[in-house]
Design a protein around this motif. Sequence first.
Motif, PDB file in Angstrom:
ATOM      1  N   ASP A 192       0.862  -1.179   0.000  1.00 13.69           N
ATOM      2  CA  ASP A 192       0.000   0.000   0.000  1.00 13.69           C
ATOM      3  C   ASP A 192       0.900   1.231   0.000  1.00 13.69           C
ATOM      4  OD1 ASP A 192      -1.707   2.144   0.576  1.00 13.69           O
ATOM      5  OD2 ASP A 192      -3.023   0.918   1.825  1.00 13.69           O
ATOM      6  N   LYS A 195      -0.240   4.370   2.094  1.00 18.27           N
ATOM      7  CA  LYS A 195      -0.048   4.267   3.545  1.00 18.27           C
ATOM      8  C   LYS A 195       1.392   3.904   3.923  1.00 18.27           C
ATOM      9  CE  LYS A 195      -4.815   2.983   4.666  1.00 18.27           C
ATOM     10  NZ  LYS A 195      -5.693   1.958   5.295  1.00 18.27           N
ATOM     11  N   ARG A 196       2.259   3.737   2.899  1.00 17.91           N
ATOM     12  CA  ARG A 196       3.670   3.351   3.126  1.00 17.91           C
ATOM     13  C   ARG A 196       3.742   2.072   3.979  1.00 17.91           C
ATOM     14  NH1 ARG A 196       6.080   9.162   4.939  1.00 17.91           N
ATOM     15  NH2 ARG A 196       4.724   8.656   6.686  1.00 17.91           N
ATOM     16  N   LYS A 197       3.057   1.046   3.480  1.00 23.14           N
ATOM     17  CA  LYS A 197       2.860  -0.159   4.267  1.00 23.14           C
ATOM     18  C   LYS A 197       3.001  -1.403   3.397  1.00 23.14           C
ATOM     19  CE  LYS A 197      -0.417  -1.340   7.942  1.00 23.14           C
ATOM     20  NZ  LYS A 197      -1.735  -0.959   8.503  1.00 23.14           N
ATOM     21  N   THR A 199       2.231  -5.614   3.888  1.00 22.63           N
ATOM     22  CA  THR A 199       1.660  -6.648   4.747  1.00 22.63           C
ATOM     23  C   THR A 199       1.646  -7.974   3.996  1.00 22.63           C
ATOM     24  OG1 THR A 199      -0.587  -6.141   4.006  1.00 22.63           O
ATOM     25  CG2 THR A 199       0.192  -5.005   5.984  1.00 22.63           C
ATOM     26  N   SER A 228       3.139  -7.146   9.381  1.00 21.75           N
ATOM     27  CA  SER A 228       2.723  -5.823   8.937  1.00 21.75           C
ATOM     28  C   SER A 228       3.888  -4.880   9.147  1.00 21.75           C
ATOM     29  CB  SER A 228       1.504  -5.342   9.732  1.00 21.75           C
ATOM     30  OG  SER A 228       1.140  -4.030   9.333  1.00 21.75           O
ATOM     31  N   SER A 230       5.486  -0.976   8.358  1.00 20.99           N
ATOM     32  CA  SER A 230       5.220   0.406   7.952  1.00 20.99           C
ATOM     33  C   SER A 230       6.533   1.181   7.912  1.00 20.99           C
ATOM     34  CB  SER A 230       4.233   1.070   8.906  1.00 20.99           C
ATOM     35  OG  SER A 230       4.701   1.034  10.235  1.00 20.99           O
ATOM     36  N   ASP A 232       8.857   5.039   7.341  1.00 21.21           N
ATOM     37  CA  ASP A 232       8.887   6.466   7.680  1.00 21.21           C
ATOM     38  C   ASP A 232       9.004   7.350   6.445  1.00 21.21           C
ATOM     39  OD1 ASP A 232      11.498   5.882   6.924  1.00 21.21           O
ATOM     40  OD2 ASP A 232      12.402   7.100   8.515  1.00 21.21           O
ATOM     41  N   GLU A 299      -0.570  -6.170  13.746  1.00 26.01           N
ATOM     42  CA  GLU A 299      -0.592  -4.713  13.901  1.00 26.01           C
ATOM     43  C   GLU A 299      -0.843  -4.310  15.346  1.00 26.01           C
ATOM     44  OE1 GLU A 299      -3.444  -3.692  10.881  1.00 26.01           O
ATOM     45  OE2 GLU A 299      -1.874  -3.570   9.341  1.00 26.01           O
TER      46      GLU A 299
END
Length: 794
Positions: A192, A195-197, A199, A228, A230, A232, A299
């Motif tokens: 994603d 969302k800088r994610k 999973t 998960s 994420s 920065d 998460e």
Amino acid sequence: MAVGALLAPLVEAPAASAAPAPEVRDPVAYVDPLIGSANGGNTYPGANLPFGMIAWSPTSTAGDQTNTAAANGYSYNTTRVRGFSLTHVNGAGCHPGAAGDVPIMPFVGDLDTSPTADTKDQKYAANFSHDNEKAEPGRYRVRLDSGAAADLAVSERAGVADFSFPQGKAANLLFRTSNSLNGSENAHIEIDAKKRKVTGWVHTGAFCGRRANGGTNNRKSYYRLYFSASFDRAFSTVGTWQNDRLTPGATSADGGEGYATGADRAGRGSGGYVGFDTGSDTDVRMRLGISYVSLGGAEANLRQEIAPRASVADVAAAGRAAWNRQLRAVRISGGSQPRRTAFYTALYHALQQPNLVSDTDGRYPGMDGTAHRVERGQRAQYSNFSGWDQYRAQVQLLALLQPRVAGDFAQSLFNFARQNGGVWDRWVHISGATHVMTGDPSAATLATFYAMGVRNFDAKGAFESLYRQATVAHPDGLSDKGCPGQCEGQRPNLAQYLDSKYAAQDVCHCWGGAAETLEDSVADDALARWALLLGRDKEYKELSERGGYWRQVFNPKATDSAGYIQARNLDGSWVTPFDPASDRGFAQGSAATYTWMVPQDVQGLADAMGGRETAAARLDGFFHKPDGSWSVRGGDPLRYDPTNEPGIHAPWLYNALGQPWKTQQTVRQIIDTVYGTGPSGLPGNDDLGTMSAWYVFSALGLYPQAPGRADALLTGPLFPRAVIAPAEHRRAITISAPDASDTSLYVDAVRLNGKPYDASWLDGSFLRSGGSLSFDLTDRPNTAWATDPGRLPR
């Protein structure tokens, strides 16, 4: 860290000053996670916490992405990596071993082919130098020759990583979601960018799934690991791959590798990548949580355990503090730096397991394939039970130092058994019943926990379940599936065993009839002692008799000169031809080794051999070559093997044979020549802390007498002073040996709670209730101390 030599000696010249040494206050400073990463120790150097779920460590490659250079994914002698995996099991012996899930690789360069198609790891892997590597409890750092670097720190179920890349060069993180050590059934990734994610999950298992003896039995999936991650900062590029097809811009992919070997698995699998612009910023921070239950669980674990702005340094500091709290359970004074390093690293390795499988909300994956919640009063669900190994030393250390964890672990195994149709598996990995090894180690383990005062589990329910397993035949006991090595039945052919009073080699449906008989005798003796503590007199009488079934496989005429444990057929005949060096009828050991595996009845074994003097003379030959030189390094099937479990208690048998000075001499010889402080500092597979626990007990001058008891055998301590301060506010144990040195290793006298004590063993009240133990040590054997026949270990 002492990593310059593969095996650094532990013996040093005596210190010039005799002034008392201060107590170690910062034991983490003496831990070297690289000990055991060579010589088949199968430890891993990555970041973990005591009993933690996540273990973030490098995956090495020797030019084959489907097979690592060592069972746990890291070999000190292989300095090329293809990722940093999220899960590991300490010291497992199968190659490849367990887990190694979701390797994440910082890659410098353009992705123009599928990483899975790079089957020889020629492109999407990187070399490194140990000069650019630093491993410490809770943190791992390395700079790769590509210019990328990784700095990893963890909590119990989550972690933070700082990755750096060369400025101006293409920078990517590869998520090899399907590339677990043993392969995978399926895997999934989602990216994603908004969302800088990132999973995903991997569906895998297959512990010990490649070994020749029954390997196909465990080529199966039994857990999913969810993650998960994420970031920065924003991604500059994204993409995925499946098998040999790279799809730049794609954000989702699926596909497993299977559990085959070699070419049948090579080039299969899926994953994804995210890229970063390094024109002005070369650093990337990633926060990551894992769960065996769900993505939401991963998460939530991250949110609960790591603050949103926590740095790697912050998380590492918390991890160091957690390890110091754990390791301060044993506070030593004196000794050389190599001795302290070997000791605290052994304690570190011994207390890495069991491992959390429950999330912060108490949910965990059941053995029935559904999610469960921990029982009332249970703080966590644990797994990774290498029972055949651990019941001999590691579980005793766990019960001594962390009784609450031991109780939760006992409840965890009971929970799994209830979800598994009442069957207690002998090697539990995550939520999988793998059936690996032989015997009924769950019985020995839980009986030991109870004997040592562990009470925070359903002891009545667990005993009744284990008693039923030991007395009511199960259909799996007639199956040969997985044999040998992973035989399905936990009490193989139980009806025949109860009728014959031994496991018949020709119909046992087990790894080896003689080994199975000995293992079940140990387990039944332990259950008997537990039954007595529970007031179950009928079961005590029945099981204590069964604890002596080892006699049915002791052949006093096995050779012209001596009796040995020997396998028998159903008709009562001995399995021939017989050779003491052979493993026929045994599991990972010879008749010469297994003959000593009667810790519950050493006096009975000595009588069968012709008396204590005869037995002691035979034991001399087990540790020495005919010319009198030591033989304690392994490799000779007729003599002691420090690399595997069936004989590791043997040095302590001299205590029961009335010659305790030989235990003192033999234990110290093994400590000084087999254990060390370099990467080869363990004698072999650590087996989930078992070999390390042996060292910890030996260095303290204590060793568990037999499963199902809290009794301890004595030898000369390694350090002038040690304070054992168990968790849960139990009374401390103080061990003093002011004259301890490399030459003063023999016991001249002992005082128990200040009073003279003339026995080479302690009953269970000492380990349960605490107290003081003082040794007078000397440089020559005292052949009179603790030799009264009426005071020998029972």
